[in-house]
Design an enzyme around this catalytic site. Structure first.
Site, short mmCIF file in Angstrom:
data_model
loop_
_atom_site.label_atom_id
_atom_site.label_comp_id
_atom_site.label_asym_id
_atom_site.label_seq_id
_atom_site.Cartn_x
_atom_site.Cartn_y
_atom_site.Cartn_z
N LYS A 13 -31.14 15.97 -91.51
CA LYS A 13 -30.81 16.79 -90.33
C LYS A 13 -29.78 17.87 -90.69
O LYS A 13 -29.96 19.04 -90.36
CB LYS A 13 -30.24 15.90 -89.20
N ARG A 88 -27.22 10.66 -79.03
CA ARG A 88 -27.54 9.49 -79.84
C ARG A 88 -27.78 8.26 -78.98
O ARG A 88 -27.92 7.16 -79.48
CB ARG A 88 -26.36 9.21 -80.76
N ARG A 127 -25.68 11.21 -101.76
CA ARG A 127 -25.15 12.36 -101.01
C ARG A 127 -23.68 12.65 -101.35
O ARG A 127 -22.86 11.74 -101.42
CB ARG A 127 -25.29 12.07 -99.52
N ARG A 161 -18.90 10.41 -98.41
CA ARG A 161 -18.53 9.90 -97.09
C ARG A 161 -18.16 8.42 -97.16
O ARG A 161 -18.84 7.64 -97.81
CB ARG A 161 -19.70 10.09 -96.11
N ARG A 172 -25.66 1.41 -89.63
CA ARG A 172 -26.01 2.69 -88.99
C ARG A 172 -27.50 2.75 -88.68
O ARG A 172 -27.92 3.28 -87.65
CB ARG A 172 -25.59 3.85 -89.89
P1 ADP Z 1 -28.56 13.61 -92.29
O1 ADP Z 1 -27.78 14.80 -91.82
O2 ADP Z 1 -29.85 13.41 -91.54
O3 ADP Z 1 -27.74 12.35 -92.35
P2 ADP Z 1 -28.50 15.03 -94.86
O4 ADP Z 1 -29.01 16.37 -94.50
O5 ADP Z 1 -27.04 14.88 -95.12
O6 ADP Z 1 -29.01 13.91 -93.80
O7 ADP Z 1 -29.33 14.55 -96.15
C1 ADP Z 1 -29.01 13.33 -96.83
C2 ADP Z 1 -29.08 13.56 -98.35
O8 ADP Z 1 -30.43 13.79 -98.72
C3 ADP Z 1 -28.29 14.78 -98.86
O9 ADP Z 1 -27.69 14.45 -100.09
C4 ADP Z 1 -29.35 15.89 -99.02
O10 ADP Z 1 -28.99 16.77 -100.07
C5 ADP Z 1 -30.61 15.07 -99.34
N1 ADP Z 1 -31.83 15.64 -98.73
C6 ADP Z 1 -31.95 16.19 -97.50
N2 ADP Z 1 -33.24 16.55 -97.26
C7 ADP Z 1 -33.94 16.18 -98.37
C8 ADP Z 1 -35.33 16.28 -98.74
N3 ADP Z 1 -36.26 16.80 -97.91
N4 ADP Z 1 -35.69 15.80 -99.95
C9 ADP Z 1 -34.77 15.26 -100.78
N5 ADP Z 1 -33.45 15.16 -100.50
C10 ADP Z 1 -33.03 15.60 -99.31
P1 AMP Z 2 -23.29 11.38 -88.70
O1 AMP Z 2 -22.43 12.29 -89.51
O2 AMP Z 2 -24.13 12.11 -87.69
O3 AMP Z 2 -24.09 10.44 -89.57
O4 AMP Z 2 -22.29 10.47 -87.84
C1 AMP Z 2 -21.33 9.63 -88.45
C2 AMP Z 2 -20.79 8.62 -87.45
O5 AMP Z 2 -20.08 9.29 -86.39
C3 AMP Z 2 -21.84 7.76 -86.73
O6 AMP Z 2 -22.24 6.63 -87.50
C4 AMP Z 2 -21.07 7.36 -85.45
O7 AMP Z 2 -20.13 6.33 -85.71
C5 AMP Z 2 -20.28 8.63 -85.13
N1 AMP Z 2 -21.03 9.55 -84.24
C6 AMP Z 2 -21.54 10.77 -84.57
N2 AMP Z 2 -22.17 11.33 -83.52
C7 AMP Z 2 -22.07 10.45 -82.50
C8 AMP Z 2 -22.53 10.44 -81.16
N3 AMP Z 2 -23.26 11.45 -80.66
N4 AMP Z 2 -22.23 9.37 -80.39
C9 AMP Z 2 -21.49 8.34 -80.87
N5 AMP Z 2 -21.05 8.27 -82.12
C10 AMP Z 2 -21.31 9.32 -82.95
#
Ligand code: ADP
Ligand code: AMP
Length: 217
Positions: A13, A88, A127, A161, A172
């Site tokens: 995302k 969410r 990541r 992270r 999660r």
């Molecule tokens: P989200 O925001 O949904 O948690 P991220 O955008 O942070 O996910 O992506 C998670 C990890 O996967 C990051 O390290 C990113 O560089 C990698 N990634 C994202 N999209 C792809 C893809 N289509 N193919 C391979 N790796 C990806």
């Molecule tokens: P994310 O970076 O989107 O993966 O979010 C990291 C963490 O932040 C999640 O696992 C939740 O603990 C908290 N969080 C992020 N967005 C929300 C939301 N919309 N509602 C509640 N908790 C959230």
């Protein structure tokens, strides 16, 4: 243009939101990033958020709704925005609909990135991001062009992270299934949900999203 990204943790995302921000000059609103900033600054919200985020659970709806309400009224949102990580829960989705109804507007599209669980684990475990600008990378799938140097801002410090460890990732995922997945039928009913094959590479996923946006907006 108002876009919501849905999908499990690690689906891509944030990566796709960054691409759209550069392309359409709209704001990226990542509630996860906002909360991580609160934790870093040791604010009251940050102190509450830390243990909840470490446990892979969700912060209370009312707090998150207030946070989003304030954020979407900022100047950089005039052109539109991408919600990455909000809503969410059903409560958050309903509150968002109410907020938009008051402004006589609505969500243009909800993009769901679908990725197999095993692949999610690989993506999350690799990541990392730039400590300065937040640009996101992966240790095998998306390294900076020059090793150790951020493509976007040139910084040389990177961070992992705290909640990207095995135990929290499992929690999660469970939270996603229980509290966020019910949003799929909710948005399906409203006929604004688009399913995207998030297993493809970053550019292919971006192309698919681009096609959908061109047809809709
Ligand atoms: P989200 O925001 O949904 O948690 P991220 O955008 O942070 O996910 O992506 C998670 C990890 O996967 C990051 O390290 C990113 O560089 C990698 N990634 C994202 N999209 C792809 C893809 N289509 N193919 C391979 N790796 C990806
Ligand atoms: P994310 O970076 O989107 O993966 O979010 C990291 C963490 O932040 C999640 O696992 C939740 O603990 C908290 N969080 C992020 N967005 C929300 C939301 N919309 N509602 C509640 N908790 C959230």
């Amino acid at each position: 243009m108002k876009i919501v990204f849905l999908g499990p943790p690690g689906a891509g995302k944030g990566t796709q939101a960054q691409i759209l921000v550069n392309k359409y000059r709209i704001a990226q609103i990542s509630t996860g990033d906002m909360l991580r900033a609160e934790v870093k600054n040791q604010t009251d919200i940050g102190k509450l958020a830390k243990s909840i985020m470490d446990a892979g659970q969700l912060l209370p709806d009312d707090l998150m709704i207030k946070m989003i309400e304030t954020r979407i009224h900022k100047n950089d949102c005039h052109n539109g925005f991408i919600l990455d990580g909000f809503p969410r829960s059903l409560g958050q989705a309903q509150a968002l609909d109410k907020m938009f109804a008051l402004q006589h507007t609505k969500i243009d599209l909800v993009l769901l990135l679908e990725v197999d669980e095993q692949v999610l684990a690989d993506r999350i475990s690799g990541r990392f991001s730039c400590a300065n600008c937040g640009a996101s990378y992966h240790k095998t799938m998306k390294q900076p062009k020059v090793k150790g140097v951020c493509d976007v801002c040139g910084a040389t410090e990177f961070v992992y992270r705290a909640d990207d460890n095995k135990e929290t990732v499992l929690a999660r995922l469970e939270t996603y299934k229980k509290q966020t997945a019910p949003l799929l039928p909710y948005y399906e009913q409203k006929k604004c949900l688009y399913r995207i094959d998030g297993m493809k590479n970053v550019n292919e996923v971006a192309k698919e999203i681009d096609q959908i946006i061109k047809n809709i907006v």
